[in-house]
Scaffold this motif. Sequence first.
Motif, PDB file in Angstrom:
ATOM      1  N   ARG A  22       0.831  -1.202   0.000  1.00  0.00           N
ATOM      2  CA  ARG A  22       0.000   0.000   0.000  1.00  0.00           C
ATOM      3  C   ARG A  22       0.864   1.250   0.000  1.00  0.00           C
ATOM      4  NH1 ARG A  22      -3.519  -2.774   4.036  1.00  0.00           N
ATOM      5  NH2 ARG A  22      -5.366  -3.336   2.878  1.00  0.00           N
ATOM      6  N   THR A  23       0.371   2.258  -0.650  1.00  0.00           N
ATOM      7  CA  THR A  23       1.070   3.531  -0.644  1.00  0.00           C
ATOM      8  C   THR A  23       0.866   4.212   0.702  1.00  0.00           C
ATOM      9  OG1 THR A  23      -0.865   4.701  -1.493  1.00  0.00           O
ATOM     10  CG2 THR A  23       0.686   3.827  -3.128  1.00  0.00           C
ATOM     11  N   ARG A  24       1.697   5.189   0.993  1.00  0.00           N
ATOM     12  CA  ARG A  24       1.546   5.932   2.246  1.00  0.00           C
ATOM     13  C   ARG A  24       0.163   6.578   2.315  1.00  0.00           C
ATOM     14  NH1 ARG A  24       7.309   8.787   1.606  1.00  0.00           N
ATOM     15  NH2 ARG A  24       8.584   7.034   2.226  1.00  0.00           N
ATOM     16  N   ARG A  25      -0.288   7.101   1.190  1.00  0.00           N
ATOM     17  CA  ARG A  25      -1.600   7.757   1.154  1.00  0.00           C
ATOM     18  C   ARG A  25      -2.711   6.764   1.490  1.00  0.00           C
ATOM     19  NH1 ARG A  25      -2.448  10.107  -4.264  1.00  0.00           N
ATOM     20  NH2 ARG A  25      -0.622  11.253  -3.624  1.00  0.00           N
ATOM     21  N   ALA A  26      -2.621   5.552   0.937  1.00  0.00           N
ATOM     22  CA  ALA A  26      -3.638   4.537   1.218  1.00  0.00           C
ATOM     23  C   ALA A  26      -3.626   4.159   2.694  1.00  0.00           C
ATOM     24  CB  ALA A  26      -3.406   3.301   0.348  1.00  0.00           C
ATOM     25  N   LYS A  27      -2.432   4.016   3.271  1.00  0.00           N
ATOM     26  CA  LYS A  27      -2.337   3.688   4.696  1.00  0.00           C
ATOM     27  C   LYS A  27      -2.926   4.811   5.530  1.00  0.00           C
ATOM     28  CE  LYS A  27       1.669   0.698   4.410  1.00  0.00           C
ATOM     29  NZ  LYS A  27       3.079   0.528   4.733  1.00  0.00           N
ATOM     30  N   LYS A  28      -2.605   6.061   5.167  1.00  0.00           N
ATOM     31  CA  LYS A  28      -3.135   7.198   5.915  1.00  0.00           C
ATOM     32  C   LYS A  28      -4.656   7.227   5.820  1.00  0.00           C
ATOM     33  CE  LYS A  28      -2.804  12.227   6.418  1.00  0.00           C
ATOM     34  NZ  LYS A  28      -3.860  12.210   7.364  1.00  0.00           N
ATOM     35  N   THR A  29      -5.190   6.937   4.651  1.00  0.00           N
ATOM     36  CA  THR A  29      -6.641   6.912   4.466  1.00  0.00           C
ATOM     37  C   THR A  29      -7.270   5.834   5.346  1.00  0.00           C
ATOM     38  OG1 THR A  29      -6.416   7.738   2.223  1.00  0.00           O
ATOM     39  CG2 THR A  29      -8.481   6.649   2.765  1.00  0.00           C
ATOM     40  N   LEU A  30      -6.655   4.664   5.391  1.00  0.00           N
ATOM     41  CA  LEU A  30      -7.172   3.581   6.241  1.00  0.00           C
ATOM     42  C   LEU A  30      -7.117   3.973   7.713  1.00  0.00           C
ATOM     43  CD1 LEU A  30      -5.615   0.448   4.535  1.00  0.00           C
ATOM     44  CD2 LEU A  30      -8.030   1.054   4.643  1.00  0.00           C
ATOM     45  N   VAL A  31      -6.005   4.538   8.139  1.00  0.00           N
ATOM     46  CA  VAL A  31      -5.850   4.946   9.539  1.00  0.00           C
ATOM     47  C   VAL A  31      -6.852   6.037   9.875  1.00  0.00           C
ATOM     48  CG1 VAL A  31      -4.293   6.080  11.188  1.00  0.00           C
ATOM     49  CG2 VAL A  31      -3.450   4.233   9.745  1.00  0.00           C
ATOM     50  N   ASP A  32      -6.979   7.030   8.998  1.00  0.00           N
ATOM     51  CA  ASP A  32      -7.937   8.116   9.249  1.00  0.00           C
ATOM     52  C   ASP A  32      -9.362   7.577   9.352  1.00  0.00           C
ATOM     53  OD1 ASP A  32      -5.857   9.916   9.207  1.00  0.00           O
ATOM     54  OD2 ASP A  32      -6.314  10.709   7.216  1.00  0.00           O
ATOM     55  N   GLY A  33      -9.724   6.660   8.472  1.00  0.00           N
ATOM     56  CA  GLY A  33     -11.062   6.067   8.518  1.00  0.00           C
ATOM     57  C   GLY A  33     -11.281   5.274   9.786  1.00  0.00           C
ATOM     58  N   PHE A  34     -10.270   4.522  10.197  1.00  0.00           N
ATOM     59  CA  PHE A  34     -10.364   3.731  11.416  1.00  0.00           C
ATOM     60  C   PHE A  34     -10.531   4.641  12.629  1.00  0.00           C
ATOM     61  CE2 PHE A  34      -8.235   1.806  15.098  1.00  0.00           C
ATOM     62  CZ  PHE A  34      -9.023   0.686  15.259  1.00  0.00           C
ATOM     63  N   LEU A  35      -9.709   5.688  12.711  1.00  0.00           N
ATOM     64  CA  LEU A  35      -9.803   6.594  13.854  1.00  0.00           C
ATOM     65  C   LEU A  35     -11.143   7.321  13.893  1.00  0.00           C
ATOM     66  CD1 LEU A  35      -6.188   8.074  13.963  1.00  0.00           C
ATOM     67  CD2 LEU A  35      -7.217   6.370  15.486  1.00  0.00           C
ATOM     68  N   GLU A  36     -11.684   7.677  12.749  1.00  0.00           N
ATOM     69  CA  GLU A  36     -12.992   8.330  12.719  1.00  0.00           C
ATOM     70  C   GLU A  36     -14.081   7.370  13.204  1.00  0.00           C
ATOM     71  OE1 GLU A  36     -15.929  10.790  12.883  1.00  0.00           O
ATOM     72  OE2 GLU A  36     -13.862  11.421  12.601  1.00  0.00           O
ATOM     73  N   ALA A  37     -13.976   6.103  12.826  1.00  0.00           N
ATOM     74  CA  ALA A  37     -14.948   5.114  13.297  1.00  0.00           C
ATOM     75  C   ALA A  37     -14.853   4.943  14.815  1.00  0.00           C
ATOM     76  CB  ALA A  37     -14.723   3.771  12.597  1.00  0.00           C
ATOM     77  N   ILE A  38     -13.640   4.938  15.343  1.00  0.00           N
ATOM     78  CA  ILE A  38     -13.444   4.837  16.788  1.00  0.00           C
ATOM     79  C   ILE A  38     -14.029   6.067  17.486  1.00  0.00           C
ATOM     80  CG2 ILE A  38     -11.704   4.819  18.635  1.00  0.00           C
ATOM     81  CD1 ILE A  38     -12.027   2.121  17.269  1.00  0.00           C
ATOM     82  N   ARG A  39     -13.771   7.248  16.915  1.00  0.00           N
ATOM     83  CA  ARG A  39     -14.329   8.484  17.501  1.00  0.00           C
ATOM     84  C   ARG A  39     -15.855   8.440  17.530  1.00  0.00           C
ATOM     85  NH1 ARG A  39     -10.492  10.945  13.876  1.00  0.00           N
ATOM     86  NH2 ARG A  39      -8.640  11.476  15.062  1.00  0.00           N
ATOM     87  N   ALA A  40     -16.459   8.025  16.425  1.00  0.00           N
ATOM     88  CA  ALA A  40     -17.917   7.960  16.350  1.00  0.00           C
ATOM     89  C   ALA A  40     -18.462   6.948  17.361  1.00  0.00           C
ATOM     90  CB  ALA A  40     -18.358   7.586  14.934  1.00  0.00           C
ATOM     91  N   ASP A  41     -17.803   5.808  17.474  1.00  0.00           N
ATOM     92  CA  ASP A  41     -18.228   4.794  18.433  1.00  0.00           C
ATOM     93  C   ASP A  41     -18.104   5.313  19.856  1.00  0.00           C
ATOM     94  OD1 ASP A  41     -19.106   2.061  18.971  1.00  0.00           O
ATOM     95  OD2 ASP A  41     -17.102   1.786  19.828  1.00  0.00           O
ATOM     96  N   PHE A  42     -17.014   6.021  20.147  1.00  0.00           N
ATOM     97  CA  PHE A  42     -16.828   6.574  21.486  1.00  0.00           C
ATOM     98  C   PHE A  42     -17.881   7.633  21.784  1.00  0.00           C
ATOM     99  CE2 PHE A  42     -15.122   9.546  24.572  1.00  0.00           C
ATOM    100  CZ  PHE A  42     -14.842   8.682  25.618  1.00  0.00           C
ATOM    101  N   ARG A  43     -18.164   8.496  20.801  1.00  0.00           N
ATOM    102  CA  ARG A  43     -19.196   9.523  21.019  1.00  0.00           C
ATOM    103  C   ARG A  43     -20.545   8.879  21.332  1.00  0.00           C
ATOM    104  NH1 ARG A  43     -16.290  12.355  16.926  1.00  0.00           N
ATOM    105  NH2 ARG A  43     -17.546  11.407  15.295  1.00  0.00           N
ATOM    106  N   ALA A  44     -20.835   7.776  20.696  1.00  0.00           N
ATOM    107  CA  ALA A  44     -22.126   7.109  20.893  1.00  0.00           C
ATOM    108  C   ALA A  44     -22.171   6.279  22.173  1.00  0.00           C
ATOM    109  CB  ALA A  44     -22.436   6.224  19.690  1.00  0.00           C
ATOM    110  N   HIS A  45     -21.064   5.642  22.548  1.00  0.00           N
ATOM    111  CA  HIS A  45     -21.114   4.655  23.638  1.00  0.00           C
ATOM    112  C   HIS A  45     -20.018   4.805  24.681  1.00  0.00           C
ATOM    113  CE1 HIS A  45     -23.845   2.568  20.939  1.00  0.00           C
ATOM    114  NE2 HIS A  45     -22.917   2.644  20.002  1.00  0.00           N
ATOM    115  N   GLY A  46     -19.130   5.756  24.517  1.00  0.00           N
ATOM    116  CA  GLY A  46     -17.893   5.870  25.288  1.00  0.00           C
ATOM    117  C   GLY A  46     -17.969   5.706  26.785  1.00  0.00           C
ATOM    118  N   ALA A  47     -18.550   6.657  27.487  1.00  0.00           N
ATOM    119  CA  ALA A  47     -18.517   6.643  28.945  1.00  0.00           C
ATOM    120  C   ALA A  47     -19.204   5.405  29.521  1.00  0.00           C
ATOM    121  CB  ALA A  47     -19.161   7.916  29.488  1.00  0.00           C
ATOM    122  N   GLY A  48     -20.305   5.010  28.927  1.00  0.00           N
ATOM    123  CA  GLY A  48     -21.015   3.830  29.425  1.00  0.00           C
ATOM    124  C   GLY A  48     -20.216   2.559  29.268  1.00  0.00           C
TER     125      GLY A  48
END
Length: 82
Positions: A22-48
Amino acid sequence: MAKAPSAGDPQPHDQAPGKPGRTRRAKKTLVDGFLEAIRADFRAHGAGVIAEVRAEKPDQYLKLVLSVLPRILMSTSTSWMH
């Protein structure tokens, strides 16, 4: 599956030299997408979920805290330690 470039193929500008895959750009895109999914999951369910893990699986809670703590300490000022 993409083939690795041969010695005569031009190297993509965003791919690490000598590292096919994978190119660096593709890896960055995957990482960015993964982190955004984690952020969204935390916003929805985090503290609980954190409270639930702390109560039901304290060993996993401690593992999580210890894995994050060094990053937090490195990113903040250590002036409070003096």
